[in-house]
Scaffold this active site. Sequence first.
Site, PDB file in Angstrom:
ATOM      1  N   HIS A  32       0.885  -1.180   0.000  1.00  0.00           N
ATOM      2  CA  HIS A  32       0.000   0.000   0.000  1.00  0.00           C
ATOM      3  C   HIS A  32       0.922   1.229   0.000  1.00  0.00           C
ATOM      4  O   HIS A  32       1.767   1.367  -0.886  1.00  0.00           O
ATOM      5  CB  HIS A  32      -0.930  -0.092   1.218  1.00  0.00           C
ATOM      6  CG  HIS A  32      -2.059   0.885   1.271  1.00  0.00           C
ATOM      7  ND1 HIS A  32      -2.433   1.691   0.225  1.00  0.00           N
ATOM      8  CD2 HIS A  32      -2.937   1.189   2.283  1.00  0.00           C
ATOM      9  CE1 HIS A  32      -3.478   2.432   0.582  1.00  0.00           C
ATOM     10  NE2 HIS A  32      -3.797   2.161   1.836  1.00  0.00           N
ATOM     11  N   HIS A  76      -2.231  -2.264  -9.734  1.00  0.00           N
ATOM     12  CA  HIS A  76      -3.254  -1.720  -8.845  1.00  0.00           C
ATOM     13  C   HIS A  76      -4.420  -2.689  -8.766  1.00  0.00           C
ATOM     14  O   HIS A  76      -4.746  -3.345  -9.756  1.00  0.00           O
ATOM     15  CB  HIS A  76      -3.753  -0.359  -9.363  1.00  0.00           C
ATOM     16  CG  HIS A  76      -4.448   0.431  -8.314  1.00  0.00           C
ATOM     17  ND1 HIS A  76      -5.794   0.324  -8.071  1.00  0.00           N
ATOM     18  CD2 HIS A  76      -3.963   1.323  -7.414  1.00  0.00           C
ATOM     19  CE1 HIS A  76      -6.105   1.126  -7.070  1.00  0.00           C
ATOM     20  NE2 HIS A  76      -5.027   1.738  -6.651  1.00  0.00           N
ATOM     21  N   ASP A 112       2.423   5.829  -6.611  1.00  0.00           N
ATOM     22  CA  ASP A 112       3.628   5.753  -5.778  1.00  0.00           C
ATOM     23  C   ASP A 112       4.929   5.792  -6.575  1.00  0.00           C
ATOM     24  O   ASP A 112       5.954   6.218  -6.050  1.00  0.00           O
ATOM     25  CB  ASP A 112       3.614   4.464  -4.946  1.00  0.00           C
ATOM     26  CG  ASP A 112       2.699   4.589  -3.738  1.00  0.00           C
ATOM     27  OD1 ASP A 112       2.520   5.720  -3.259  1.00  0.00           O
ATOM     28  OD2 ASP A 112       2.170   3.559  -3.298  1.00  0.00           O
TER      29      ASP A 112
END
Length: 373
Positions: free
Chosen positions: A219, A258, A309
């Site tokens: 995450h 994802h 990210d």
Amino acid sequence: MTTASEGLAGVIAGRSAIATIGHEGAGLTYRGYGIHDLAGGAAFEEVAYLLLYNRLPNSAQLDAYVTRLKGMRRLPDKLKTALELLPGSAHPMDVMRTGVSLLGALEPEGENGRTGSGIADRLIASLGGMLLYWYRFHQRGERIDTETDDDSVAQHFLHLLTGRRPDPVKQKALDMSLILYAEHEFNASTFTARIVASTLADFYSAIAAAIGALRGPLHGGANEAAMELIARFDSPGEAEKAVRQMLAARRLIMGFGHRVYKTGDPRSDFVKEASKRLGEQTGDTTLFDVSERIEQVMRNEKGLFPNLDFYSASVYHYCGVPTSMFTPIFVIARTAGWAAHVIEQRNDNRLIRPLAEYTGPEEKDWEPLECRS
Ligand code: ACO
């Protein structure tokens, strides 16, 4: 349903009016506003207000909100003492989690009229100060004043980090990144916050639990892991060779893939562009070039795309942020989203308590100790 969905993939686990993600025709929206408009034109404080108070502020409301956040930067003395007592070697995510927990003990919900949205504002205003008070004390032996007159969360963060007013391009990049990280529907940390809220626990407990969930590399921790990867290479060619080897060894490349998006993360282009710009500004685009090559390899070899990210890692690095503070920045931004979800959960609460598909043994006879071999 009689069989479990691994990782709750595809399960609609509740209702929410806060964000759409991956909806055909809508893409990513916060309270109905598209991420392209928000990331391209809004300020983080505007987005936090939108998420928490369910409407866009007008100019006077935004000014008042910014002033309110500025007035909430003070850290209680007991909190500062506790931050000094934490080890300087602690991970900054431990500092964030502990800071929230301590503030919950020092300024409990319900006392002095403290409500959920008020606590959310206080946390958004003071989380950066907690982290950087701890950091500057342990790294440089300084006891900094977190009550600055900085106009935004991004400026406050970079100012406290370095002790100097930040470069406007870096400040803008951080501000945009806070917008992109602010909310993302039922992701693992938000769902954690909602589970805690559904037990009628206090606001701080929900946020502290969410910080714990965010920390893992699957995450929020992926931005730190992505940085560790890209920092290893001096050239795109070296990166390509190593990533191909990692894929052959079936290793995960953090910052790719994802659960919900299957063709691309709509937030990624913004941070990619910022990374390119900042690399050019610093005169060394190696990190960007390495990142872009890894992106190409991942697309060609695995059909996978960078999530938010991946390019956030080089953006933060170019902004002078230490790698271990990448996920804490995510915390500051996502506190707005977590808080909006806690408030929504409370407004129409039912305890979140799913079922498990049992995979254990058939019922057995219990035997007294002396009869067991
Ligand atoms: N690197 C290499 N292979 C990957 C990656 C990756 N980053 N992501 C998925 N895959 C592969 C898996 O190994 C799997 O392959 P297989 O079918 O041959 O076993 C396939 O793609 C499907 O992946 P799942 O793990 O089933 O996808 P899931 O939806 O469960 O996981 C997740 C999504 C956790 C984000 C995953 O893509 C991943 O681990 N990515 C790396 C961590 C990361 O970047 N997390 C940040 C998420 S976004 C955020 O928090 C802002």
